[in-house]
Design an enzyme around this catalytic site. Structure first.
Site, PDB file in Angstrom:
ATOM      1  N   ARG B  62       0.791  -1.253   0.000  1.00 36.46           N
ATOM      2  CA  ARG B  62       0.000   0.000   0.000  1.00 36.46           C
ATOM      3  C   ARG B  62       0.813   1.288   0.000  1.00 36.46           C
ATOM      4  NH1 ARG B  62      -3.886  -2.887  -1.893  1.00 36.46           N
ATOM      5  NH2 ARG B  62      -5.137  -4.069  -0.408  1.00 36.46           N
ATOM      6  N   ASP B 152      -1.902  -6.978 -11.085  1.00 35.82           N
ATOM      7  CA  ASP B 152      -2.758  -7.602 -10.071  1.00 35.82           C
ATOM      8  C   ASP B 152      -3.764  -6.632  -9.458  1.00 35.82           C
ATOM      9  OD1 ASP B 152      -3.370  -9.970  -8.287  1.00 35.82           O
ATOM     10  OD2 ASP B 152      -2.981  -8.392  -6.820  1.00 35.82           O
ATOM     11  N   HIS B 232      -2.829 -16.422  -7.507  1.00 37.46           N
ATOM     12  CA  HIS B 232      -3.959 -16.946  -6.727  1.00 37.46           C
ATOM     13  C   HIS B 232      -4.979 -17.790  -7.508  1.00 37.46           C
ATOM     14  CE1 HIS B 232      -5.426 -13.243  -8.460  1.00 37.46           C
ATOM     15  NE2 HIS B 232      -4.955 -12.477  -7.498  1.00 37.46           N
ATOM     16  N   ASN B 278     -10.697 -11.114  -3.470  1.00 41.16           N
ATOM     17  CA  ASN B 278     -10.591 -11.286  -4.917  1.00 41.16           C
ATOM     18  C   ASN B 278      -9.309 -12.059  -5.227  1.00 41.16           C
ATOM     19  OD1 ASN B 278     -10.097 -11.053  -7.637  1.00 41.16           O
ATOM     20  ND2 ASN B 278     -10.410  -8.843  -7.748  1.00 41.16           N
ATOM     21  N   ASP B 305      -1.024 -12.993  -0.977  1.00 42.83           N
ATOM     22  CA  ASP B 305      -1.970 -11.955  -1.420  1.00 42.83           C
ATOM     23  C   ASP B 305      -2.430 -11.114  -0.227  1.00 42.83           C
ATOM     24  OD1 ASP B 305      -3.492 -10.357  -3.010  1.00 42.83           O
ATOM     25  OD2 ASP B 305      -5.016 -11.853  -3.494  1.00 42.83           O
TER      26      ASP B 305
END
Lengths: 315, 435, 177
Positions: B62, B152, B232, B278, B305
């Site tokens: 982030r 992603d 994923h 997700n 993830d």
């Protein structure tokens, strides 16, 4: 019972007791008594984060007949439409001392979020959440069916109900499938394959793509509203073709069984899923559904709000 | 005999033998049966398992942009706590990591934090918009030496853009890590499409939306003879496609997240968005297929993830909530619970799936080395017989969106070493100032 | 449990109450009997039968459920609502005799008066109770009583009627404290 969030977590006996209570309340309303002191001093908030005038006024009438104080908190002009979070809204209602919140919301599960959170302590009534459930509508539909076709009985054993139209996006269909089957009725879903959810095979209902083959055998035809925005989303070629296969018109109505009835949760698209002749015919109980809605919602508020101090542990 | 800096005594190596590991400076200087010489620090590890430091190929840190959710520092600390010595920072920051400037900034922040290596992942397309290629060469040649490219959060859905990306990265020995999600089939999708979504009235996310992209991309990779990594993987059907592609000799690798190895779509029944992720949680059937594929090597690696979100992004209605869950601090425990304690995998395989292979895919030469003389001293000491209770209020991440709050999980990370330096001592991450 | 009224005692008490009602109201022409469910409704029906036998004309008899008018709804588990049946002749300007099995705190009768007020305006409202056990919490008094039973508050009075319980009997449970 503290909340009414879904038909899924309502037992058959709770459902029957709400219908029986509604039956007695309807008799009271039929007579000279228009107002009961039952919920005097209680505050019920109608939190409508999505437009629905008919459901809101039905709950409002129900609450007022039981002498509750009603506060309407509707999306237009309220903070809900200004991006205030559900949490802040709930905490506001808690601060105002709401004994019950009747919530209509475009997000599936919003009512359950409200009930499960620590944001407020009152009862929560789901008045329609996204494409999930609309339990009070199903209860009023079951009440109407029972009154017409199973007067004096507890449940709907032996009846067959066709639910026709946009099942995929319909909270009314979800709640009705669960409730009517719980009460012993056989449910047939009639829809184009595009408007049935993947996973529908796990529902307590059978599926047909052919309205004409179903219609002569059912006691109740419940039409669902087709939202205008579905037209542009590839679910069917156009309104005309939809009507041709899945609309209830005077011609189709002719093949209905003796004594069978036509229902619609409203608001109707006359000429699309239902023709004007059918909507206004003797088989139609559509306006009666509205009347019964008030009694059923009175029963729901009565069942949830009596003994509430017991459940809240303040006794 | 010269004194060494650290000796880790009595731990079980991935291959099952019990040895002492000697560390001097940044390196492992010996792995011997019974080290009896002098050492500045002795770490008693009898009954523990020692693995090469874990390498995560899929982390959302982030920073820059959403430092309230996570920073490179807080993410590094969470990673160290979870036994990681390397993270791969996904490109979907603000600004997007699509230039050399951003990836160098993230790389430097990782070095300054000093808990582990932070390897930035570069965006495949500018602004993750799926239209024009980002500065892949500039990022590859920067000090961050980017080798993994991914949009992603978004799928590189245009087949021509995907083809060009796969071709272009060959010049840099790169890999495209694809987030396989057909965007048209998943407009407003909320959860796995199936029995549970039908019941809950939440918009479905069909397995085929993932599988169709995987199938297309392995064929494209075959055609242009490039290297593809599938992020994923969540479906049994996707496993079948990867298995087919590998049998055909296509250079494809695949990852699975810890949460997809354990959690299923029925958790959405609470409408608690902590389970909104997700790609979505799938069915029991998929979970079993993923575990088998991870055990037999069809799925190459576990990647977290790790997706931190501030409280308000999850304290709301399901459909308003952000996708994603924390993963760094719980990954190893979840893998132990699902793969080791079930008898499906050995610790040696865990070392491969969580350290050696991800480092190889990312071309992280100093990471994922076997625990042997001369290797960098990146390692983690786990006590597999202890358990711990997850508490979202105690996580080191800046966010608290863990789906395991209140769960009792097996396996405690006792010590983590990053290039010879201890970042976790007796389960506690060292504070920033202490280094 | 000690038995306070046997089946013959109950029969005699109801007969006496019927005569008293007729005497007080100078016949049956203006009276309407309203029983409070569940047991009060059965008692009202019995009194109606006795009065019909005495007078030779049917007397209007109905039921009045007071559940929705209770003042303790917040504190009690929701109770099923019982039917309210008002005779077709109505209550307007009539002498309404409320019938209940046990008169205790008086709160049920208060609720009944409220319920009645919503339906119409009787000329008089009178109260008949099979048992008056005392401990009134409101200024309410019965006009016709089958038997006064002095009890302690910790005791409970149980009325059994053959219509629903299989036999007629009134008993007192619990010790005098």
């Amino acid at each position: 019972m503290r909340h009414l969030l879904s038909i899924e977590d309502l037992s058959k006996s709770d459902a029957v007791s709400i219908l029986d209570t509604a039956h007695e309340l309807a008799r009271v309303s039929d007579g000279a008594v228009k107002k009961l002191p039952t919920l005097r001093g209680r505050t019920i908030v109608n939190l409508f984060a999505e437009d629905s005038t008919r459901t809101r006024i039905s709950f409002e009438a129900a609450a007022k007949r039981l002498s509750a104080d009603v506060i309407n908190f509707s999306a237009k002009g309220s903070s809900v439409s200004k991006g205030e979070s559900l949490k802040d809204t709930a905490m506001t209602l808690q601060a105002m001392g709401a004994d019950a919140v009747v919530i209509r919301h475009s997000a599936s599960g919003a009512a359950q979020r409200l009930a499960d959170s620590q944001w407020m302590s009152g009862s929560v009534v789901n008045a329609g959440d996204g494409t999930h459930e609309h339990p009070s509508q199903a209860l009023l539909d079951a009440f109407t069916i029972r009154k017409h076709l199973r007067a004096g009985a507890h449940d709907l054993e032996g009846l067959t109900v066709a639910i026709v139209g946009d099942v995929l996006h319909s909270r009314v269909a979800r709640s009705n499938v669960l409730l009517l089957s719980k009460l012993g009725a056989k449910v047939i879903l009639v829809a184009p394959p595009t408007l049935l959810p993947v996973g529908v095979e796990s529902w307590p209902a059978t599926v047909s793509y052919d309205f004409d083959s179903v219609i002569p055998f059912v006691d109740v035809v419940m039409m669902l509203r087709v939202q205008q925005e579905r037209m542009s989303d590839l679910y069917f070629p156009n309104a005309r073709e939809y009507s041709r296969y899945f609309g209830l018109n005077a011609d189709r109505m002719k093949s209905m069984k003796q004594g069978s009835i036509v229902m619609h949760p409203g608001p109707m698209n006359r000429g699309l899923e239902i023709s004007a002749e059918v909507a206004d015919s003797a088989r139609s109980v559509i306006t009666e559904q509205v009347t019964n809605g008030v009694s059923v919602r009175m029963a729901i508020l009565y069942v949830l709000l009596t003994g509430s101090a017991l459940e809240a542990g303040s006794n | 005999m010269n004194s060494i800096d650290v000796v880790i005594k009595g731990a079980k190596l991935p291959n099952g033998t019990v040895s002492d590991i000697c560390i001097q400076g940044e390196h492992v200087v010996d792995v011997v049966k019974d080290y009896s010489g002098p050492a500045t620090h002795v770490v008693e590890a009898t009954g523990c398992v020692v693995l090469p430091g874990l390498v995560d190929l899929h982390t959302h840190l982030r920073e820059p942009g959403r430092e309230d959710a996570e920073t490179v520092l807080s993410g590094s600390q969470a990673g160290a706590k979870g036994g990681f010595t390397a993270l791969s920072a996904m490109a979907n920051t603000s600004p997007v990591a699509d230039t050399a400037g951003v990836v160098e900034q993230v790389y430097r922040l990782g070095q300054e934090a000093g808990y582990l290596d932070v390897f930035p992942i570069g965006a495949v397309t500018q602004g993750l918009r799926g239209e024009a290629l980002s500065e892949i060469g500039a990022m590859a040649d920067s000090v961050a030496r980017v080798r993994v490219f991914s949009d992603d959060g978004h799928c590189v859905s245009d087949p021509l853009v995907m083809r060009r990306a796969l071709e272009y990265i060959k010049k840099f020995d790169g890999v495209v890590a694809q987030h396989a999600q057909d965007p048209r089939m998943t407009v407003d999708s909320q959860m796995n499409e199936g029995i549970v979504s039908a019941r809950l009235g939440l918009k479905g996310w069909p397995a085929v939306a993932e599988e169709a992209i995987i199938a297309r991309d392995v064929l494209l990779t075959d055609h242009v003879n490039s290297r593809l990594h599938i992020c994923h993987l969540t479906t049994a059907g996707g496993v079948e496609i990867i298995r087919w592609a590998k049998a055909r000799g296509i250079d494809v690798t695949a990852e699975v997240t810890p949460h997809h190895l354990l959690l299923t779509d029925d958790l959405a029944g609470s409408y608690d968005p902590v389970y909104k992720v997700n790609p979505p949680l799938r069915t029991e059937h998929d979970v079993h297929a993923l575990r088998e594929a991870l055990a037999d090597g069809t799925i190459d690696i576990v990647a977290t993830d790790h997706a931190p979100h501030p409280l308000e992004a999850k304290e709301c209605e399901w459909q308003e909530a952000a996708f994603g869950m924390l993963g760094l601090e719980t990954a190893l425990s979840i893998v132990q619970k699902t793969m080791i304690d079930s008898g499906m995998m050995s610790w040696e395989q865990v070392a491969e799936r969580m350290s050696l292979t991800p480092a190889r895919i990312g071309r992280y030469a100093d990471q994922g080395q076997q625990l042997a003389k001369g290797a960098f001293a990146n390692l983690v000491v786990i006590n597999p017989t202890k358990s711990w209770r997850v508490d979202r209020d105690l996580v080191l991440s800046n966010s608290s969106n863990t789906p395991y709050h209140g769960h009792e999980l097996p396996g405690v990370v006792e010590h983590t070493f990053f290039k010879g330096k201890q970042t976790v001592i007796n389960g506690e991450v060292i504070s920033k100032g202490a280094k | 449990m000690s038995i306070a009224l046997s089946a013959p005692d109950i029969k005699r008490a109801l007969t006496r109450i019927s005569h008293e009602i007729l005497e007080r109201n100078q016949g049956s022409s203006s009276i309407v009997l309203l029983g409070i469910p569940t047991r009060g409704a059965h008692l009202a029906a019995r009194i109606a039968t006795i009065i019909t036998e005495i007078e030779g004309v049917a007397v209007p008899c109905g039921t009045l459920d007071i559940t929705l008018f209770r003042d303790d709804l917040r504190l009690r588990a929701p109770k099923a609502i019982m039917p309210t049946t008002i005779p077709p002749s109505g209550i307007e300007d009539k002498d309404v005799i409320l019938v209940d099995d046990v008169l205790f705190s008086g709160r049920t009768i208060r609720a009944a008066l409220d319920a009645l007020g919503e339906i119409g305006r009787p000329r008089t409202v009178q109260l008949a109770a099979l048992v008056d056990r005392g401990h009134r919490e409101l200024p309410i008094k019965a006009d016709f009583v089958g038997k006064n039973l002095p009890t302690s508050k910790s005791q409970s009075v149980r009325v059994l009627l053959s219509e629903i319980d299989g036999r007629d009997e009134v008993g007192i449970e619990g010790e005098v404290l």
